[in-house]
Motif scaffolding. Structure first.
Motif, PDB file in Angstrom:
ATOM      1  N   PHE A  51     128.436  18.485  31.414  1.00 24.82           N
ATOM      2  CA  PHE A  51     129.137  19.403  31.131  1.00 24.82           C
ATOM      3  C   PHE A  51     130.533  18.919  30.520  1.00 24.82           C
ATOM      4  N   CYS A  52     131.235  17.766  30.783  1.00 24.15           N
ATOM      5  CA  CYS A  52     132.288  17.197  30.265  1.00 24.15           C
ATOM      6  C   CYS A  52     131.866  16.699  28.873  1.00 24.15           C
ATOM      7  N   GLU A  53     131.016  15.651  28.974  1.00 26.43           N
ATOM      8  CA  GLU A  53     130.772  14.700  27.749  1.00 26.43           C
ATOM      9  C   GLU A  53     129.487  14.835  26.945  1.00 26.43           C
ATOM     10  N   GLY A  54     128.768  15.565  27.501  1.00 23.53           N
ATOM     11  CA  GLY A  54     127.522  16.047  26.484  1.00 23.53           C
ATOM     12  C   GLY A  54     126.773  14.908  26.214  1.00 23.53           C
ATOM     13  N   PRO A  55     126.504  14.705  24.975  1.00 24.09           N
ATOM     14  CA  PRO A  55     125.642  13.768  24.339  1.00 24.09           C
ATOM     15  C   PRO A  55     126.051  12.269  24.715  1.00 24.09           C
ATOM     16  N   ALA A  56     127.526  12.209  24.889  1.00 25.10           N
ATOM     17  CA  ALA A  56     127.937  10.746  25.510  1.00 25.10           C
ATOM     18  C   ALA A  56     127.544  10.429  26.706  1.00 25.10           C
ATOM     19  N   ALA A  57     127.084  11.182  27.599  1.00 22.61           N
ATOM     20  CA  ALA A  57     126.600  10.928  29.025  1.00 22.61           C
ATOM     21  C   ALA A  57     125.991   9.737  28.925  1.00 22.61           C
ATOM     22  N   ILE A 105     115.200  18.399  33.809  1.00 22.75           N
ATOM     23  CA  ILE A 105     116.070  19.040  32.873  1.00 22.75           C
ATOM     24  C   ILE A 105     117.216  17.954  32.669  1.00 22.75           C
ATOM     25  N   CYS A 106     117.624  17.249  33.750  1.00 22.99           N
ATOM     26  CA  CYS A 106     118.955  16.286  33.665  1.00 22.99           C
ATOM     27  C   CYS A 106     118.291  15.105  32.879  1.00 22.99           C
ATOM     28  N   LEU A 107     117.103  14.537  33.295  1.00 25.50           N
ATOM     29  CA  LEU A 107     116.539  13.646  32.299  1.00 25.50           C
ATOM     30  C   LEU A 107     116.605  13.758  30.971  1.00 25.50           C
ATOM     31  N   LYS A 108     116.016  14.902  30.627  1.00 27.76           N
ATOM     32  CA  LYS A 108     115.945  15.305  29.174  1.00 27.76           C
ATOM     33  C   LYS A 108     117.249  15.481  28.559  1.00 27.76           C
ATOM     34  N   LEU A 109     118.181  16.070  29.234  1.00 27.00           N
ATOM     35  CA  LEU A 109     119.411  16.142  28.505  1.00 27.00           C
ATOM     36  C   LEU A 109     120.402  14.784  28.310  1.00 27.00           C
ATOM     37  N   LEU A 110     119.820  13.909  29.229  1.00 27.02           N
ATOM     38  CA  LEU A 110     120.439  12.435  29.088  1.00 27.02           C
ATOM     39  C   LEU A 110     119.907  11.615  28.145  1.00 27.02           C
ATOM     40  N   GLY A 111     118.664  12.241  27.975  1.00 28.72           N
ATOM     41  CA  GLY A 111     117.948  11.428  26.696  1.00 28.72           C
ATOM     42  C   GLY A 111     117.076  10.076  27.541  1.00 28.72           C
ATOM     43  N   PHE A 112     116.775  10.111  28.580  1.00 31.35           N
ATOM     44  CA  PHE A 112     116.304   9.149  29.556  1.00 31.35           C
ATOM     45  C   PHE A 112     114.580   9.318  29.338  1.00 31.35           C
ATOM     46  N   GLU A 139     128.519  25.780  27.639  1.00 36.79           N
ATOM     47  CA  GLU A 139     127.811  26.677  27.278  1.00 36.79           C
ATOM     48  C   GLU A 139     126.503  26.441  26.685  1.00 36.79           C
ATOM     49  N   TYR A 140     126.084  24.968  26.092  1.00 39.94           N
ATOM     50  CA  TYR A 140     125.180  24.566  25.868  1.00 39.94           C
ATOM     51  C   TYR A 140     123.956  24.081  26.787  1.00 39.94           C
ATOM     52  N   TYR A 141     124.536  23.552  28.168  1.00 37.05           N
ATOM     53  CA  TYR A 141     123.596  23.165  29.112  1.00 37.05           C
ATOM     54  C   TYR A 141     123.490  23.973  30.458  1.00 37.05           C
ATOM     55  N   PHE A 142     124.412  24.729  30.746  1.00 37.54           N
ATOM     56  CA  PHE A 142     124.252  25.694  31.734  1.00 37.54           C
ATOM     57  C   PHE A 142     123.154  26.623  31.639  1.00 37.54           C
ATOM     58  N   PRO A 143     122.782  27.182  30.710  1.00 37.26           N
ATOM     59  CA  PRO A 143     121.220  28.069  30.662  1.00 37.26           C
ATOM     60  C   PRO A 143     120.240  27.425  31.096  1.00 37.26           C
ATOM     61  N   TYR A 144     120.125  26.011  30.621  1.00 36.58           N
ATOM     62  CA  TYR A 144     118.959  25.457  31.085  1.00 36.58           C
ATOM     63  C   TYR A 144     118.962  25.485  32.762  1.00 36.58           C
ATOM     64  N   PHE A 145     119.881  25.211  33.428  1.00 38.77           N
ATOM     65  CA  PHE A 145     120.030  24.979  34.992  1.00 38.77           C
ATOM     66  C   PHE A 145     119.851  26.657  35.571  1.00 38.77           C
ATOM     67  N   GLU A 146     120.789  27.407  35.026  1.00 37.51           N
ATOM     68  CA  GLU A 146     120.578  29.112  35.422  1.00 37.51           C
ATOM     69  C   GLU A 146     119.187  29.574  35.516  1.00 37.51           C
ATOM     70  N   LYS A 147     118.397  29.051  34.484  1.00 34.73           N
ATOM     71  CA  LYS A 147     117.169  29.441  34.339  1.00 34.73           C
ATOM     72  C   LYS A 147     116.126  29.007  35.370  1.00 34.73           C
ATOM     73  N   ILE A 148     116.430  27.879  35.903  1.00 37.15           N
ATOM     74  CA  ILE A 148     115.678  27.314  37.160  1.00 37.15           C
ATOM     75  C   ILE A 148     116.309  28.017  38.540  1.00 37.15           C
ATOM     76  N   PHE A 149     117.489  27.978  38.515  1.00 32.08           N
ATOM     77  CA  PHE A 149     117.999  28.711  39.615  1.00 32.08           C
ATOM     78  C   PHE A 149     117.144  30.221  39.856  1.00 32.08           C
TER      79      PHE A 149
END
Length: 235
Positions: A191-197, A125-132, A98-108
């Motif tokens: 989606f499964c691990e969030g900030p621990a990714a 978006i993926c790089l930002k969510l991963l903190g890279f 629920e936290y991450y999906f809206p970012y991807f849905e918006k781009i779709f």
């Protein structure tokens, strides 16, 4: 010295991709390179209830050898709704969905005509969510070489990741059963691990305490699926 890596652009890259680019200061992409079949440019894998499924973005025309940034998405096919429903079905109950999906849905929902642009936005978006903290750059044919490492053409479905020097599975929580499916789309890990990714990706590098991992990939989540470890994606 700045670490710059020349890479291919993938659709929701798998974990091996992010392990391979971890620690880079800059990623260099090549939109003028020709589209190659049997690549990750338009496909990714996610974990479904009973299997691992492949999501493919359909491409217009007969896919001649044209530049990747000229490849157009075929919206005559209902691919986007299929992908959205598949992701929702696969990860709707995941802890961080629920936290991450809206970012991807918006781009779709922006309905990008160009597959390169869709992939670029999703990777950003993926790089930002991963903190890279990594810069994404474009290389043009008239420019001089500016990268320190080149992994273009290495990450491909036709060979198992176990044959390459980057990714050694670090099991994490997944939905649907105890057996662990390695090297899925980054969506699975986010989606499964969030900030621990990010931490899990760093531990998945073959040069990270490799001797401690041993040859038997087991932990509290069960055994890693050897059919996914050794078999290529169906093309």
């Amino acid at each position: 010295m700045k670490k710059s890596i020349a890479v291919d652009l993938h659709y929701f890259p798998n974990l091996e991709f992010f392990v391979a680019i971890a620690g880079a200061d800059e990623l260099v992409f090549f939109p003028e390179e020709k589209y190659q079949r049997q690549s990750f440019f338009n496909r990714t894998q996610i974990r479904l209830a009973n299997s691992v499924g492949t999501l493919s973005v359909p491409i217009k025309g007969r896919r001649p050898r044209i530049a990747q940034d000229k490849i157009q998405i075929d919206y005559d096919q209902n691919w986007m709704n299929i992908h959205l429903r598949s992701i929702q079905s696969a990860y709707g109950k995941a802890p961080f969905y629920e936290y991450y999906f809206p970012y991807f849905e918006k781009i779709f929902l922006q309905h990008h005509e160009n597959l390169w642009r869709l992939n670029w936005e999703m990777l950003t978006i993926c790089l930002k969510l991963l903190g890279f903290s990594v810069k994404m750059g474009i290389h043009k044919s008239f420019q001089e070489q500016s990268w320190t490492a080149d992994i273009r053409g290495e990450l491909k479905p036709s060979a198992p990741f176990s044959e390459r020097p980057y990714y050694l599975p670090e099991p994490y929580f997944q939905l649907f059963g105890l057996d662990f499916d390695p090297n899925l789309s980054i969506l699975d890990l986010l989606f499964c691990e969030g900030p621990a990714a990010q931490s899990i990706l760093l531990k998945s590098a073959k040069n990270y305490e490799q001797s401690a991992k041993g040859l038997c990939f087991q932990n509290k989540f069960g055994n890693i699926r050897t059919d996914i470890l050794n078999n290529q994606i169906g093309i």
